[in-house]
Design a protein around this motif. Structure first.
Motif, PDB file in Angstrom:
ATOM      1  N   ILE A   4      17.960  53.476  22.412  1.00 42.30           N
ATOM      2  CA  ILE A   4      17.903  52.193  21.708  1.00 42.30           C
ATOM      3  C   ILE A   4      16.601  51.478  22.061  1.00 42.30           C
ATOM      4  O   ILE A   4      15.900  50.961  21.190  1.00 42.30           O
ATOM      5  CB  ILE A   4      19.124  51.316  22.075  1.00 42.30           C
ATOM      6  CG1 ILE A   4      20.405  51.969  21.562  1.00 42.30           C
ATOM      7  CG2 ILE A   4      18.967  49.898  21.524  1.00 42.30           C
ATOM      8  CD1 ILE A   4      21.674  51.333  22.088  1.00 42.30           C
ATOM      9  N   PHE A   5      16.280  51.473  23.339  1.00 40.16           N
ATOM     10  CA  PHE A   5      15.050  50.840  23.795  1.00 40.16           C
ATOM     11  C   PHE A   5      13.834  51.543  23.208  1.00 40.16           C
ATOM     12  O   PHE A   5      12.863  50.894  22.808  1.00 40.16           O
ATOM     13  CB  PHE A   5      15.008  50.833  25.330  1.00 40.16           C
ATOM     14  CG  PHE A   5      13.887  50.017  25.894  1.00 40.16           C
ATOM     15  CD1 PHE A   5      13.873  48.637  25.751  1.00 40.16           C
ATOM     16  CD2 PHE A   5      12.842  50.624  26.564  1.00 40.16           C
ATOM     17  CE1 PHE A   5      12.837  47.876  26.274  1.00 40.16           C
ATOM     18  CE2 PHE A   5      11.809  49.874  27.083  1.00 40.16           C
ATOM     19  CZ  PHE A   5      11.808  48.492  26.937  1.00 40.16           C
ATOM     20  N   GLU A   6      13.871  52.871  23.150  1.00 39.96           N
ATOM     21  CA  GLU A   6      12.735  53.622  22.601  1.00 39.96           C
ATOM     22  C   GLU A   6      12.551  53.334  21.119  1.00 39.96           C
ATOM     23  O   GLU A   6      11.421  53.256  20.634  1.00 39.96           O
ATOM     24  CB  GLU A   6      12.904  55.106  22.890  1.00 39.96           C
ATOM     25  CG  GLU A   6      12.652  55.392  24.366  1.00 39.96           C
ATOM     26  CD  GLU A   6      12.973  56.805  24.802  1.00 39.96           C
ATOM     27  OE1 GLU A   6      13.308  57.655  23.947  1.00 39.96           O
ATOM     28  OE2 GLU A   6      12.892  57.057  26.020  1.00 39.96           O
ATOM     29  N   ARG A   7      13.645  53.152  20.394  1.00 42.44           N
ATOM     30  CA  ARG A   7      13.518  52.769  18.976  1.00 42.44           C
ATOM     31  C   ARG A   7      12.892  51.381  18.861  1.00 42.44           C
ATOM     32  O   ARG A   7      12.084  51.130  17.973  1.00 42.44           O
ATOM     33  CB  ARG A   7      14.873  52.810  18.277  1.00 42.44           C
ATOM     34  CG  ARG A   7      15.301  54.220  17.910  1.00 42.44           C
ATOM     35  CD  ARG A   7      16.491  54.185  17.034  1.00 42.44           C
ATOM     36  NE  ARG A   7      17.585  53.604  17.799  1.00 42.44           N
ATOM     37  CZ  ARG A   7      18.865  53.828  17.587  1.00 42.44           C
ATOM     38  NH1 ARG A   7      19.245  54.597  16.611  1.00 42.44           N
ATOM     39  NH2 ARG A   7      19.786  53.273  18.339  1.00 42.44           N
ATOM     40  N   TRP A   8      13.276  50.480  19.770  1.00 43.65           N
ATOM     41  CA  TRP A   8      12.709  49.143  19.771  1.00 43.65           C
ATOM     42  C   TRP A   8      11.206  49.211  20.061  1.00 43.65           C
ATOM     43  O   TRP A   8      10.410  48.544  19.397  1.00 43.65           O
ATOM     44  CB  TRP A   8      13.427  48.272  20.806  1.00 43.65           C
ATOM     45  CG  TRP A   8      12.881  46.882  20.888  1.00 43.65           C
ATOM     46  CD1 TRP A   8      13.156  45.835  20.055  1.00 43.65           C
ATOM     47  CD2 TRP A   8      11.937  46.391  21.838  1.00 43.65           C
ATOM     48  NE1 TRP A   8      12.458  44.723  20.441  1.00 43.65           N
ATOM     49  CE2 TRP A   8      11.688  45.028  21.537  1.00 43.65           C
ATOM     50  CE3 TRP A   8      11.284  46.958  22.931  1.00 43.65           C
ATOM     51  CZ2 TRP A   8      10.822  44.242  22.279  1.00 43.65           C
ATOM     52  CZ3 TRP A   8      10.419  46.165  23.674  1.00 43.65           C
ATOM     53  CH2 TRP A   8      10.195  44.834  23.338  1.00 43.65           C
ATOM     54  N   LEU A   9      10.826  50.030  21.057  1.00 45.02           N
ATOM     55  CA  LEU A   9       9.402  50.192  21.372  1.00 45.02           C
ATOM     56  C   LEU A   9       8.635  50.709  20.163  1.00 45.02           C
ATOM     57  O   LEU A   9       7.567  50.191  19.831  1.00 45.02           O
ATOM     58  CB  LEU A   9       9.213  51.154  22.551  1.00 45.02           C
ATOM     59  CG  LEU A   9       9.575  50.646  23.938  1.00 45.02           C
ATOM     60  CD1 LEU A   9       9.500  51.784  24.956  1.00 45.02           C
ATOM     61  CD2 LEU A   9       8.675  49.499  24.356  1.00 45.02           C
ATOM     62  N   ALA A  10       9.181  51.725  19.511  1.00 38.38           N
ATOM     63  CA  ALA A  10       8.525  52.292  18.332  1.00 38.38           C
ATOM     64  C   ALA A  10       8.376  51.235  17.240  1.00 38.38           C
ATOM     65  O   ALA A  10       7.341  51.158  16.568  1.00 38.38           O
ATOM     66  CB  ALA A  10       9.313  53.491  17.815  1.00 38.38           C
TER      67      ALA A  10
END
Length: 73
Positions: A4-10
């Protein structure tokens, strides 16, 4: 949770994994004088042994060390 965090970063335009972001944060803290205990608390890690892994080879520190060698090497 990391995905979820990685999608937010992207979505923010940051091409970095959550793990790499944590590692970069820890490395920057070390470079600026934070203790492993401080970093352990900030990362929320139970074991100091886990946090100590962030104290590995820092390319910037390695370059600084190499720059101290005589130029004739």
């Amino acid at each position: 949770m990391a995905h979820i965090f990685e999608r937010w970063l992207a979505g923010m335009g940051v091409d970095m994994s959550a793990h790499m972001l944590r590692r970069t944060f820890a490395t920057q803290l070390l470079r600026h004088g934070a203790t492993l205990r401080d970093i352990q608390q900030l990362l929320g890690q139970r074991s100091l042994k886990t946090t100590a892994a962030y104290g590995g080879a820092d390319p910037q520190k390695l370059e600084e060390g190499l720059s101290k060698l005589p130029s004739s090497w």
